[in-house]
Design a protein around this motif. Structure first.
Motif, short mmCIF file in Angstrom:
data_model
loop_
_atom_site.label_atom_id
_atom_site.label_comp_id
_atom_site.label_asym_id
_atom_site.label_seq_id
_atom_site.Cartn_x
_atom_site.Cartn_y
_atom_site.Cartn_z
N LEU A 22 -6.09 -28.52 -9.13
CA LEU A 22 -4.89 -28.13 -8.42
C LEU A 22 -5.25 -27.06 -7.41
O LEU A 22 -6.11 -26.23 -7.66
N LEU A 23 -4.57 -27.09 -6.27
CA LEU A 23 -4.78 -26.07 -5.24
C LEU A 23 -3.59 -25.15 -5.24
O LEU A 23 -2.46 -25.59 -5.16
N GLY A 24 -3.82 -23.83 -5.36
CA GLY A 24 -2.73 -22.87 -5.35
C GLY A 24 -2.95 -21.82 -4.30
O GLY A 24 -4.08 -21.51 -3.95
N LEU A 25 -1.88 -21.25 -3.79
CA LEU A 25 -1.96 -20.21 -2.79
C LEU A 25 -1.16 -19.01 -3.26
O LEU A 25 -0.04 -19.15 -3.73
N LEU A 26 -1.73 -17.83 -3.13
CA LEU A 26 -1.02 -16.61 -3.44
C LEU A 26 -1.04 -15.74 -2.20
O LEU A 26 -2.09 -15.36 -1.72
N PHE A 27 0.15 -15.44 -1.65
CA PHE A 27 0.24 -14.61 -0.46
C PHE A 27 0.65 -13.20 -0.89
O PHE A 27 1.66 -13.01 -1.55
N LEU A 28 -0.14 -12.21 -0.51
CA LEU A 28 0.11 -10.83 -0.90
C LEU A 28 0.68 -10.07 0.29
O LEU A 28 0.30 -10.30 1.42
N ALA A 29 1.58 -9.15 0.01
CA ALA A 29 2.22 -8.38 1.08
C ALA A 29 1.68 -6.96 1.12
O ALA A 29 1.13 -6.45 0.16
N GLY A 30 1.88 -6.30 2.27
CA GLY A 30 1.60 -4.87 2.40
C GLY A 30 0.15 -4.53 2.59
O GLY A 30 -0.29 -3.49 2.12
N CYS A 31 -0.65 -5.37 3.25
CA CYS A 31 -2.06 -5.07 3.43
C CYS A 31 -2.29 -4.29 4.72
O CYS A 31 -1.56 -4.44 5.68
N SER A 32 -3.35 -3.50 4.71
CA SER A 32 -3.79 -2.83 5.94
C SER A 32 -5.28 -2.67 5.85
O SER A 32 -5.84 -2.56 4.78
N GLY A 33 -5.97 -2.67 6.98
CA GLY A 33 -7.41 -2.59 7.00
C GLY A 33 -7.89 -1.23 7.45
O GLY A 33 -7.13 -0.40 7.94
N SER A 34 -9.19 -1.00 7.29
CA SER A 34 -9.81 0.23 7.78
C SER A 34 -11.24 -0.09 8.16
O SER A 34 -11.78 -1.11 7.81
N ALA A 35 -11.88 0.83 8.88
CA ALA A 35 -13.20 0.56 9.43
C ALA A 35 -14.26 0.59 8.35
O ALA A 35 -14.13 1.24 7.33
N ASN A 36 -15.38 -0.14 8.60
CA ASN A 36 -16.52 -0.13 7.69
C ASN A 36 -17.19 1.23 7.70
O ASN A 36 -17.30 1.89 8.72
N MET A 253 -13.16 -10.23 -6.49
CA MET A 253 -13.31 -10.59 -5.08
C MET A 253 -12.56 -9.55 -4.26
O MET A 253 -11.51 -9.07 -4.67
N LEU A 254 -13.12 -9.22 -3.10
CA LEU A 254 -12.60 -8.11 -2.31
C LEU A 254 -12.21 -8.57 -0.92
O LEU A 254 -12.99 -9.21 -0.22
N SER A 255 -10.98 -8.26 -0.52
CA SER A 255 -10.51 -8.44 0.85
C SER A 255 -9.67 -7.21 1.17
O SER A 255 -8.47 -7.18 0.90
N TRP A 256 -10.32 -6.19 1.65
CA TRP A 256 -9.75 -4.85 1.75
C TRP A 256 -8.37 -4.86 2.42
O TRP A 256 -8.19 -5.50 3.44
N PRO A 257 -7.39 -4.10 1.82
CA PRO A 257 -7.51 -3.22 0.65
C PRO A 257 -7.25 -3.91 -0.69
O PRO A 257 -7.07 -3.24 -1.70
N TRP A 258 -7.18 -5.25 -0.70
CA TRP A 258 -6.91 -5.96 -1.94
C TRP A 258 -8.19 -6.34 -2.67
O TRP A 258 -9.19 -6.68 -2.06
N VAL A 259 -8.14 -6.26 -4.00
CA VAL A 259 -9.20 -6.76 -4.85
C VAL A 259 -8.56 -7.65 -5.91
O VAL A 259 -7.44 -7.39 -6.35
N ALA A 260 -9.22 -8.72 -6.29
CA ALA A 260 -8.70 -9.63 -7.30
C ALA A 260 -9.77 -9.87 -8.35
O ALA A 260 -10.97 -9.93 -8.04
N TRP A 261 -9.34 -10.01 -9.61
CA TRP A 261 -10.29 -10.33 -10.68
C TRP A 261 -9.60 -11.20 -11.72
O TRP A 261 -8.38 -11.27 -11.79
N GLY A 262 -10.41 -11.88 -12.53
CA GLY A 262 -9.87 -12.71 -13.59
C GLY A 262 -9.82 -11.96 -14.91
O GLY A 262 -10.76 -11.24 -15.25
#
Length: 307
Positions: A22-36, A253-262
């Motif tokens: 199955l393919l699922g999508l989770l869209f998260l709100a309130g993200c913002s980025g910052s410099a490396n 898994m990291l997609s700043w500022p969000w991180v996800a784990w199982g």
């Protein structure tokens, strides 16, 4: 071996065969980025606290559209092809995500092209990059004899990889080392390594793959002396700080500022905003078989037949 790429934004074209998923999508709100940030300092350890969690059901999105043509999917782009062979060696691209540098180079391993009857205990492989613009392959450092890589990831000037020795799950579980190399300075640091003895292979199926973004890298570590056996960790290169994200979890898994784990105990994917401490819990009866994280979108596949 050849590699194909989309020249507009260095997106590597790969094919994957998925069975009964199955393919699922989770869209998260309130993200913002910052410099490396990539400066190195002394290491320290901190433990993150958990904030209140919002639970969200996994709602599959049915896919009934016919396959797109190349032009419809990619537009009018230039498709180039490069050879990955260098004499008796061949460049093997990473199988992980976040492996492309900001200047369009893909991380991977440079190893023997002919592996028939090879003595892996004496084989030397290099960590390397291939330019998706010119096809040039650049070797960064040689691994110890008998070592190979599980995966690699990049952020800023840092190249991060996991190296293992041997040819069995047990030997990999006992020998893995997570390292990082600064391409600007040549500095190599060890971020983590196996702590199990040869008789303790209960975590052999777990892979401490690196996943990097915004000057940070996350991975799974494991040991019988940890509270729940495994935990998700994060290292920040600017401060040299290692943070425990969550006990008893894996494959962060990291997609700043969000991180996800199982989290196998909760049977869910936990998504956390590291700037606001907001958490979202994605209930999942079956463990994901593959996953990708980009921006505010988490994509996964899973199957009741995958274990």
């Amino acid at each position: 071996m050849n590699i194909l790429y989309r020249s507009e934004n260095f997106m590597v074209i790969r094919k994957k065969i998925l069975h009964s998923m199955l393919l699922g999508l989770l869209f998260l709100a309130g993200c913002s980025g910052s410099a490396n940030t990539t400066n190195e300092s002394s290491a320290a350890t901190a433990t993150a606290t958990l904030a209140p969690t919002a639970t969200m059901p996994a709602t599959p999105i049915p896919l009934s559209q016919p396959p797109l043509s190349m032009k419809a999917a990619w537009g009018n782009v230039q498709i180039s092809q490069f050879s990955l062979d260098i004499g008796t060696m061949v460049f093997m691209p990473t199988e992980e995500d976040n492996g492309v540098t900001s200047d369009g180079q893909l991380c991977g391993t440079l190893g023997p092209q002919n592996t028939a009857n090879i003595d892996w205990s004496h084989t030397v492989e290099d960590i390397a990059l291939v330019s998706l613009i010119t096809g040039k392959i650049t070797s960064l450092a040689a691994l110890p004899p008998g070592y190979s890589t599980w995966g690699c990831s990049v952020t800023g000037s840092w190249y991060i990889w996991t190296q293992v020795s041997g040819n069995s799950f047990g030997s990999w579980a006992n020998t893995w080392i997570l390292k990082a190399l600064n391409r600007s300075t040549g500095q190599i640091i060890t971020l983590d390594k196996a702590r199990q003895s040869s008789a303790q292979n209960q975590y052999a199926a777990i892979r401490p793959y690196p996943y990097a973004d915004n000057g940070r890298v996350v991975w799974t570590t494991y040991s019988s002396d940890l509270p729940r056996g495994t935990q998700s960790e994060m290292y920040t290169f600017a401060t040299g700080t290692k943070t425990v994200l969550a006990d008893g979890t894996s494959y962060p898994m990291l997609s700043w500022p969000w991180v996800a784990w199982g989290d196998s105990q909760q049977k869910a994917i936990v998504c956390k905003n590291l700037e606001t401490q907001q958490q979202i819990l994605l209930n999942m009866p079956y463990a994901p078989t593959t996953a990708a994280f980009n921006g505010t979108t988490f994509v996964y596949t899973h199957s009741p037949y995958a274990g």
